[in-house]
Design an enzyme around this catalytic site. Sequence first.
Site, PDB file in Angstrom:
ATOM      1  N   HIS A 171      -2.981   7.407   1.374  1.00  0.00           N
ATOM      2  CA  HIS A 171      -3.468   6.178   1.190  1.00  0.00           C
ATOM      3  C   HIS A 171      -4.553   5.978   2.026  1.00  0.00           C
ATOM      4  O   HIS A 171      -4.800   6.217   3.172  1.00  0.00           O
ATOM      5  CB  HIS A 171      -2.221   5.160   1.542  1.00  0.00           C
ATOM      6  N   ASN A 180      -9.971  -0.107   0.042  1.00  0.00           N
ATOM      7  CA  ASN A 180      -8.665   0.227   0.167  1.00  0.00           C
ATOM      8  C   ASN A 180      -8.089  -0.480  -1.280  1.00  0.00           C
ATOM      9  O   ASN A 180      -8.195  -1.677  -1.427  1.00  0.00           O
ATOM     10  CB  ASN A 180      -7.900  -0.633   1.174  1.00  0.00           C
ATOM     11  N   CYS A 193       0.764  -1.110   0.003  1.00  0.00           N
ATOM     12  CA  CYS A 193      -0.120  -0.149   0.057  1.00  0.00           C
ATOM     13  C   CYS A 193       1.022   1.313  -0.078  1.00  0.00           C
ATOM     14  O   CYS A 193       0.360   2.494  -0.222  1.00  0.00           O
ATOM     15  CB  CYS A 193      -0.893   0.067   1.078  1.00  0.00           C
TER      16      CYS A 193
END
Length: 333
Positions: A260, A290, A119
Amino acid sequence: MSATQNIRAKVVGTGHYVPERVVTNADLEKIVDTNDEWIQTRTGIKTRRLVQEGEMATSDMAEMAARRALEDAGLTAEDLDMIVLGTVTPDHHVPAAACRLQKRLGAGKIPAFDLSAACAGSIFALSVGERFVTGGGYKRVLVVGGETMSSIVNWKDRNTCVLFGDAAGAAILEAGPADGPGIMDVIIRSDGDMYDVLYIPQGGSAQPITPEGLAAGEDRVIMKGGETFKYAVRTLTKTIKEVLERNNLTADDVSHVVAHQANMRIIEAVAQRLKVPMEKWVTNIQDYGNTSSASALVALDSARRSGNVKPGEIMVFAAIGAGFSWGAGVLRA
Ligand code: ACO
């Protein structure tokens, strides 16, 4: 700090792509023991976009995002000097999905490689791109974060499958004057002590896939959610503070945060600790979930296209993910 005193990497174009298929929390209730109320209160996610199985791979979404970024910049693929693709879901284990992207775009024989920082792939890829532009003699670098998370999620594990989505985000960095707009600074770091807090146990060189592992879902993402949550809040807060301080900036100087999107509660906790009000945070987790290395680049694109970003404004860029790896940067719009 930037690699040279007289060049700054400016963002001249951005783009993003999400698959058309919208998957709601109610849809997930049909496959795992979960509910809309739990997912929304714990994560902020209402829907996510997922590719139809076999419809698209990471390079397909990356291509769409990259084409939009090229169009935004008024450039063609032939103008690019390098492609960096942040991804943990490449089309194939070998070779890099960036090479497929290069071919699809019709870019020349420029270097094209994948970068694995989960991520944090967005900020690691931006950081690498920035270095090549400011110190490596590369005039334009295409930076992409693209993930087909649906291909590595365990659709029987309610702890993880409700969290993720598929997407790609892209930005084109171009060499510009050091006192102009662009990336002022980036910090990137990793902590291998957290290696197995969020990982895929089987299918790599350490552990081949076994029938037992397959049955237990060990070829898919497993995560210790609580540890991830606490580490993410603490580390993002600390690193954003550090990058602001070393550029003589305060939270009040920040106009937009493109971070993020792991979980709305992580974003809110970091916002509160930094004293940067939520209206300055660009969020897409509600709609997209996500999307790993894509999410911050998708947020950057949304911010630029919203018309709310004024020239000269300070934007903070931040991400954290498996590894653990993380980073934070400052951009002048
Ligand atoms: N639906 C319903 N119940 C669920 C679900 C679900 N989808 N998932 C877990 N539960 C249950 C658990 O089994 C547990 O039940 P139990 O008490 O009977 O054992 C209960 O809900 C509470 O679980 P917790 O793990 O304590 O819930 P928590 O409030 O910590 O929220 C969450 C879990 C959302 C995963 C949280 O820990 C989190 O956000 N962690 C960060 C993880 C993250 O964002 N990862 C993304 C990748 S990493 C990154 O991007 C930085």
